[in-house]
Motif scaffolding. Structure first.
Motif, mmCIF file in Angstrom:
data_model
loop_
_atom_site.group_PDB
_atom_site.id
_atom_site.type_symbol
_atom_site.label_atom_id
_atom_site.label_comp_id
_atom_site.label_asym_id
_atom_site.label_seq_id
_atom_site.Cartn_x
_atom_site.Cartn_y
_atom_site.Cartn_z
ATOM 1 N N GLU A 132 0.837 -1.209 0.000
ATOM 2 C CA GLU A 132 0.000 0.000 0.000
ATOM 3 C C GLU A 132 0.870 1.257 0.000
ATOM 4 O O GLU A 132 0.577 2.230 -0.708
ATOM 5 C CB GLU A 132 -0.919 -0.013 1.231
ATOM 6 C CG GLU A 132 -1.863 1.175 1.330
ATOM 7 C CD GLU A 132 -2.908 1.227 0.228
ATOM 8 O OE1 GLU A 132 -3.491 2.321 0.030
ATOM 9 O OE2 GLU A 132 -3.139 0.202 -0.452
ATOM 10 N N ALA A 133 1.948 1.234 0.779
ATOM 11 C CA ALA A 133 2.854 2.385 0.836
ATOM 12 C C ALA A 133 3.492 2.635 -0.523
ATOM 13 O O ALA A 133 3.609 3.785 -0.972
ATOM 14 C CB ALA A 133 3.929 2.154 1.896
ATOM 15 N N GLU A 134 3.900 1.556 -1.199
ATOM 16 C CA GLU A 134 4.510 1.721 -2.522
ATOM 17 C C GLU A 134 3.521 2.324 -3.516
ATOM 18 O O GLU A 134 3.876 3.170 -4.344
ATOM 19 C CB GLU A 134 5.037 0.372 -3.028
ATOM 20 C CG GLU A 134 6.291 -0.086 -2.285
ATOM 21 C CD GLU A 134 6.793 -1.443 -2.725
ATOM 22 O OE1 GLU A 134 5.996 -2.207 -3.342
ATOM 23 O OE2 GLU A 134 7.968 -1.758 -2.441
ATOM 24 N N LYS A 135 2.267 1.892 -3.404
ATOM 25 C CA LYS A 135 1.227 2.425 -4.289
ATOM 26 C C LYS A 135 1.042 3.938 -4.059
ATOM 27 O O LYS A 135 0.965 4.731 -4.997
ATOM 28 C CB LYS A 135 -0.086 1.685 -4.004
ATOM 29 C CG LYS A 135 -1.114 1.773 -5.126
ATOM 30 C CD LYS A 135 -2.474 1.219 -4.730
ATOM 31 C CE LYS A 135 -2.395 -0.150 -4.060
ATOM 32 N NZ LYS A 135 -3.754 -0.612 -3.643
ATOM 33 N N LEU A 136 0.987 4.333 -2.770
ATOM 34 C CA LEU A 136 0.779 5.742 -2.446
ATOM 35 C C LEU A 136 2.001 6.591 -2.792
ATOM 36 O O LEU A 136 1.869 7.722 -3.283
ATOM 37 C CB LEU A 136 0.437 5.891 -0.962
ATOM 38 C CG LEU A 136 -0.973 5.447 -0.560
ATOM 39 C CD1 LEU A 136 -1.117 5.368 0.948
ATOM 40 C CD2 LEU A 136 -2.028 6.397 -1.132
ATOM 41 N N LEU A 137 3.185 6.050 -2.546
ATOM 42 C CA LEU A 137 4.405 6.789 -2.892
ATOM 43 C C LEU A 137 4.498 6.990 -4.407
ATOM 44 O O LEU A 137 4.898 8.061 -4.883
ATOM 45 C CB LEU A 137 5.646 6.050 -2.378
ATOM 46 C CG LEU A 137 5.858 6.103 -0.858
ATOM 47 C CD1 LEU A 137 6.950 5.129 -0.437
ATOM 48 C CD2 LEU A 137 6.198 7.516 -0.391
ATOM 49 N N ALA A 138 4.116 5.974 -5.169
ATOM 50 C CA ALA A 138 4.120 6.098 -6.625
ATOM 51 C C ALA A 138 3.131 7.176 -7.073
ATOM 52 O O ALA A 138 3.404 7.959 -7.990
ATOM 53 C CB ALA A 138 3.769 4.759 -7.271
ATOM 54 N N ARG A 139 2.019 7.228 -6.380
ATOM 55 C CA ARG A 139 0.982 8.202 -6.726
ATOM 56 C C ARG A 139 1.477 9.641 -6.601
ATOM 57 O O ARG A 139 1.080 10.509 -7.373
ATOM 58 C CB ARG A 139 -0.211 7.970 -5.798
ATOM 59 C CG ARG A 139 -1.306 8.969 -5.896
ATOM 60 C CD ARG A 139 -2.439 8.591 -4.979
ATOM 61 N NE ARG A 139 -3.341 9.700 -4.815
ATOM 62 C CZ ARG A 139 -4.479 9.653 -4.159
ATOM 63 N NH1 ARG A 139 -4.857 8.525 -3.615
ATOM 64 N NH2 ARG A 139 -5.238 10.704 -4.052
ATOM 65 N N VAL A 140 2.372 9.896 -5.622
ATOM 66 C CA VAL A 140 2.885 11.263 -5.450
ATOM 67 C C VAL A 140 4.299 11.407 -6.010
ATOM 68 O O VAL A 140 5.010 12.362 -5.715
ATOM 69 C CB VAL A 140 2.845 11.708 -3.968
ATOM 70 C CG1 VAL A 140 1.417 11.800 -3.487
ATOM 71 C CG2 VAL A 140 3.666 10.783 -3.067
ATOM 72 N N GLY A 141 4.715 10.419 -6.845
ATOM 73 C CA GLY A 141 5.985 10.523 -7.553
ATOM 74 C C GLY A 141 7.216 10.358 -6.684
ATOM 75 O O GLY A 141 8.291 10.879 -7.023
ATOM 76 N N LEU A 142 7.086 9.617 -5.590
ATOM 77 C CA LEU A 142 8.215 9.505 -4.659
ATOM 78 C C LEU A 142 8.575 8.059 -4.315
ATOM 79 O O LEU A 142 9.221 7.804 -3.302
ATOM 80 C CB LEU A 142 7.909 10.274 -3.364
ATOM 81 C CG LEU A 142 7.837 11.804 -3.509
ATOM 82 C CD1 LEU A 142 7.347 12.447 -2.219
ATOM 83 C CD2 LEU A 142 9.202 12.374 -3.897
ATOM 84 N N LEU A 143 8.191 7.123 -5.166
ATOM 85 C CA LEU A 143 8.508 5.724 -4.888
ATOM 86 C C LEU A 143 10.017 5.500 -4.793
ATOM 87 O O LEU A 143 10.494 4.686 -3.995
ATOM 88 C CB LEU A 143 7.895 4.813 -5.962
ATOM 89 C CG LEU A 143 8.116 3.305 -5.782
ATOM 90 C CD1 LEU A 143 7.615 2.824 -4.424
ATOM 91 C CD2 LEU A 143 7.434 2.537 -6.906
ATOM 92 N N ASP A 144 10.775 6.269 -5.576
ATOM 93 C CA ASP A 144 12.235 6.104 -5.558
ATOM 94 C C ASP A 144 12.870 6.598 -4.256
ATOM 95 O O ASP A 144 14.069 6.386 -4.024
ATOM 96 C CB ASP A 144 12.869 6.830 -6.758
ATOM 97 C CG ASP A 144 12.611 8.331 -6.741
ATOM 98 O OD1 ASP A 144 11.555 8.746 -6.220
ATOM 99 O OD2 ASP A 144 13.463 9.089 -7.238
ATOM 100 N N LYS A 145 12.076 7.231 -3.391
ATOM 101 C CA LYS A 145 12.604 7.739 -2.113
ATOM 102 C C LYS A 145 12.260 6.823 -0.937
ATOM 103 O O LYS A 145 12.478 7.186 0.221
ATOM 104 C CB LYS A 145 12.034 9.141 -1.829
ATOM 105 C CG LYS A 145 12.291 10.171 -2.918
ATOM 106 C CD LYS A 145 13.756 10.491 -3.044
ATOM 107 C CE LYS A 145 13.979 11.636 -4.042
ATOM 108 N NZ LYS A 145 15.406 11.861 -4.298
ATOM 109 N N LYS A 146 11.740 5.639 -1.194
ATOM 110 C CA LYS A 146 11.217 4.821 -0.096
ATOM 111 C C LYS A 146 12.288 4.410 0.916
ATOM 112 O O LYS A 146 11.998 4.199 2.089
ATOM 113 C CB LYS A 146 10.497 3.583 -0.644
ATOM 114 C CG LYS A 146 11.400 2.571 -1.338
ATOM 115 C CD LYS A 146 10.582 1.381 -1.819
ATOM 116 C CE LYS A 146 11.491 0.346 -2.483
ATOM 117 N NZ LYS A 146 10.724 -0.826 -2.939
ATOM 118 N N ASP A 147 13.546 4.313 0.474
ATOM 119 C CA ASP A 147 14.625 3.919 1.387
ATOM 120 C C ASP A 147 15.414 5.118 1.907
ATOM 121 O O ASP A 147 16.376 4.956 2.668
ATOM 122 C CB ASP A 147 15.569 2.941 0.691
ATOM 123 C CG ASP A 147 14.852 1.649 0.313
ATOM 124 O OD1 ASP A 147 14.037 1.164 1.136
ATOM 125 O OD2 ASP A 147 15.087 1.137 -0.799
#
Length: 259
Positions: A132-147
């Motif tokens: 779910e977090a990856e989905k939401l981060l992708a939605r705001v263009g920040l999936l590459d910042k998860k780590d």
């Protein structure tokens, strides 16, 4: 009472989600909020505007008892949150809150910031929370910042993370306390875009802001406060086009001249 009848059923679109009745708040004998009465319906986007020091943020923080009212009542989904028998921590899980200063945990990665509340408070499995977090981060263009860690992000990125972190709890209402006031001007737009998308999805939102153009374009209802009093509240198209009160007209004129 009608308020209590909503406790055991789903609240439909357009029905009262939050009802504020004669809310007062004093600090050291100084009245900061004076008999505030208003209703926020499910799916409404309500903006609270007014000069600095008018009590806007105090009003917002009373909605989840970050500030405790001196008197009056606040009903959330039919439950009086000012009642001493109410478990406010349970109700806070249904209220997303976004602050001026992001309030991310600095020692945790962005992913950990995202998943800690649903895993610990809602019992969500960690792998499901990560998805779910990856989905939401992708939605705001920040999936590459998860780590990444908060210190490695810009203010605009941190605030977008703060918004989607609140969404991880699947709240029934989102409370925003001047979410763009601590940002550089060029970063404001990226945060407002996320909020605009939430509004389109009919997320119930209560927003304290100085972004008057955004309020005019996105909100369904506007509440104008000054000196702890609601001077005027109306559907936003009426509020901006045909304000009833002279003080509202004066405030809007000044805002337009400085915009």
């Amino acid at each position: 009472m009608a308020e209590n009848q909503t406790k055991n059923r789903e609240i439909g679109a357009g029905e009262p989600l939050i009802q504020v009745k004669e809310l007062c708040k004093s600090f050291d004998g100084v009245d900061v909020l004076k008999n505030i009465t208003t209703t926020i319906k499910k799916g409404e986007v309500v903006f609270v505007v007014g000069p600095s020091g008018s009590g806007k943020s105090t009003f917002l923080r009373c909605m989840n008892l970050l500030e405790e009212p001196t008197s009056g009542h606040i009903f959330f989904e039919g439950t009086d949150i000012t009642d001493k028998n109410t478990d406010i921590n349970l109700l806070r899980r249904k209220m997303g809150m976004v602050f001026q200063q992001f309030n991310l945990f600095p020692h945790m990665s962005i992913m950990k910031n995202m998943i800690i509340a649903p895993v610990k408070l809602l019992g969500v499995k960690e792998e499901d929370a990560v998805k779910e977090a990856e989905k939401l981060l992708a939605r705001v263009g920040l999936l590459d910042k998860k780590d990444a860690y908060p210190a490695q992000l810009s203010g605009g990125q941190k605030q977008r993370i703060a918004i989607v972190r609140a969404l991880m709890m699947k709240p029934d209402v989102m409370l925003f306390d001047e979410p763009t006031s601590a940002l550089d001007p060029e970063m404001v737009g990226e945060v407002l875009n996320v909020m605009r998308e939430l509004a389109k999805e009919h997320m119930t939102m209560l927003v304290v802001t100085h972004e008057m153009g955004f309020a005019r374009n996105v909100s369904s209802k506007t509440v104008f406060m000054e000196n702890g009093v609601v001077v005027e509240q109306a559907p936003s198209h009426e509020f901006f086009a045909h304000p009833r009160e002279e003080r509202t007209r004066e405030f809007l004129r000044k805002i337009e001249h400085t915009a």
